[in-house]
Design a protein around this motif. Structure first.
Motif, short mmCIF file in Angstrom:
data_model
loop_
_atom_site.label_atom_id
_atom_site.label_comp_id
_atom_site.label_asym_id
_atom_site.label_seq_id
_atom_site.Cartn_x
_atom_site.Cartn_y
_atom_site.Cartn_z
N CYS A 78 0.97 -1.06 0.21
CA CYS A 78 -0.03 -0.30 0.34
C CYS A 78 1.60 1.77 0.05
O CYS A 78 1.59 1.67 0.90
CB CYS A 78 -0.93 0.22 1.45
SG CYS A 78 -1.51 1.76 1.45
N GLU A 124 0.42 4.17 0.92
CA GLU A 124 -0.08 4.71 1.70
C GLU A 124 1.04 4.72 3.63
O GLU A 124 1.37 4.68 4.06
CB GLU A 124 -1.51 5.19 2.35
CG GLU A 124 -2.07 5.71 1.10
CD GLU A 124 -2.26 7.80 1.44
OE1 GLU A 124 -1.44 7.72 1.99
OE2 GLU A 124 -1.95 7.97 0.05
N CYS A 125 0.38 3.21 3.35
CA CYS A 125 1.14 3.30 5.12
C CYS A 125 2.86 1.53 4.94
O CYS A 125 3.49 1.04 5.76
CB CYS A 125 0.08 2.27 6.06
SG CYS A 125 -1.13 0.65 4.70
N LEU A 160 -3.44 -6.94 4.17
CA LEU A 160 -4.52 -5.89 4.91
C LEU A 160 -5.98 -6.84 3.90
O LEU A 160 -6.38 -6.98 3.22
CB LEU A 160 -4.08 -4.55 3.71
CG LEU A 160 -3.07 -3.73 4.29
CD1 LEU A 160 -2.61 -2.77 3.80
CD2 LEU A 160 -3.13 -3.20 5.55
N HIS A 178 -9.52 -2.26 2.65
CA HIS A 178 -7.98 -1.01 3.22
C HIS A 178 -8.15 -0.04 2.77
O HIS A 178 -8.49 -0.04 1.24
CB HIS A 178 -6.28 -2.39 3.43
CG HIS A 178 -5.83 -1.06 3.33
ND1 HIS A 178 -5.75 -0.44 4.74
CD2 HIS A 178 -4.88 -0.40 3.50
CE1 HIS A 178 -4.93 0.15 5.05
NE2 HIS A 178 -3.94 0.41 3.72
N HIS A 185 -7.07 4.46 2.12
CA HIS A 185 -6.47 6.31 3.44
C HIS A 185 -7.58 6.78 2.99
O HIS A 185 -7.08 8.36 2.40
CB HIS A 185 -5.08 5.73 3.19
CG HIS A 185 -4.77 5.32 3.61
ND1 HIS A 185 -3.72 5.58 5.27
CD2 HIS A 185 -3.52 4.21 3.46
CE1 HIS A 185 -3.45 3.53 5.51
NE2 HIS A 185 -3.04 3.41 3.87
ZN LIG Z 1 -2.78 1.13 3.82
#
Ligand SMILES: [Zn+2]
Ligand SMILES: [Zn+2]
Length: 187
Positions: free
Chosen positions: A153, A155-156, A163, A167, A169
């Motif tokens: 991902c 973002e994270c 995930l 999932h 963000h």
């Molecule tokens: Zn993420």
């Protein structure tokens, strides 16, 4: 252009093939089956054969009119990193080799370029350059831990495998942030 003189080959080096036992008569054959340690930096940026790992040579040496034709396979383990998720990759590779090495002072030696046809040094053949080329051509420049690796991902940085399917963000509009806190309190 002055003729390039390569440094003398060491007959005991693991990737040097000695053809003394092979009669210089077209059609004469010898097989070479042996396990040798891999040289350093055999591979591409993200994946390669670890230095010292067992390389399995299974080769056929055939006398032709102006030299020796080497064909067969070299196999060994490869280790690397997935280009999408950086997970470790442990795999193996089999490369095919087919390369002609010209006798010194043969017509081929005097009429072709060293880039086109390999050269013998006396009875010796240096297999390493051909092996390196074959390995680089066989290994993927962008290796994957598995074909459909979804990656991380953005973002994270967590692997999509770990995930939940939904999932995300989602950015909450600051004007609604207070409201969402309110709803949470009610729950
Ligand atoms: Zn993420
Ligand atoms: Zn991956």
């Amino acid at each position: 252009m002055p003729k390039h003189t390569p440094s003398p080959l060491n007959p005991r080096s693991p990737l040097v093939l000695d053809t003394r036992e092979l009669p210089r008569r077209p059609g004469a054959l010898r097989t070479v089956k042996r396990m040798v340690p891999a040289p350093a930096d055999l591979g591409v940026e993200l994946i390669g054969v670890p230095e010292g790992a067992d390389l399995d040579l299974d080769l056929r040496l055939e006398s032709v009119s102006e030299g020796v034709l080497v064909s067969g396979t070299v196999s060994g383990p490869v280790r690397g990193e997935c280009g999408r998720c950086l997970r470790e990759i442990n795999d193996s590779v089999v490369v095919r080799i087919q390369e002609l090495y010209a006798y010194e002072n043969s017509t081929t030696d005097t009429t072709t370029d060293e880039d086109e046809v390999g050269r013998m040094q006396g009875d010796l053949i240096d297999l390493e350059p051909a092996l390196r080329d074959a390995v680089v051509l066989t290994l993927p420049t962008n290796p994957r831990c598995r074909e459909d690796c979804p990656g991380l991902c953005p973002e994270c940085g967590v692997h999509w495998d770990e995930l939940p399917a939904d999932h995300s963000h989602q950015q909450i509009d600051p004007r609604w942030a207070g409201l969402s806190q309110l709803t949470r309190k009610e729950e």
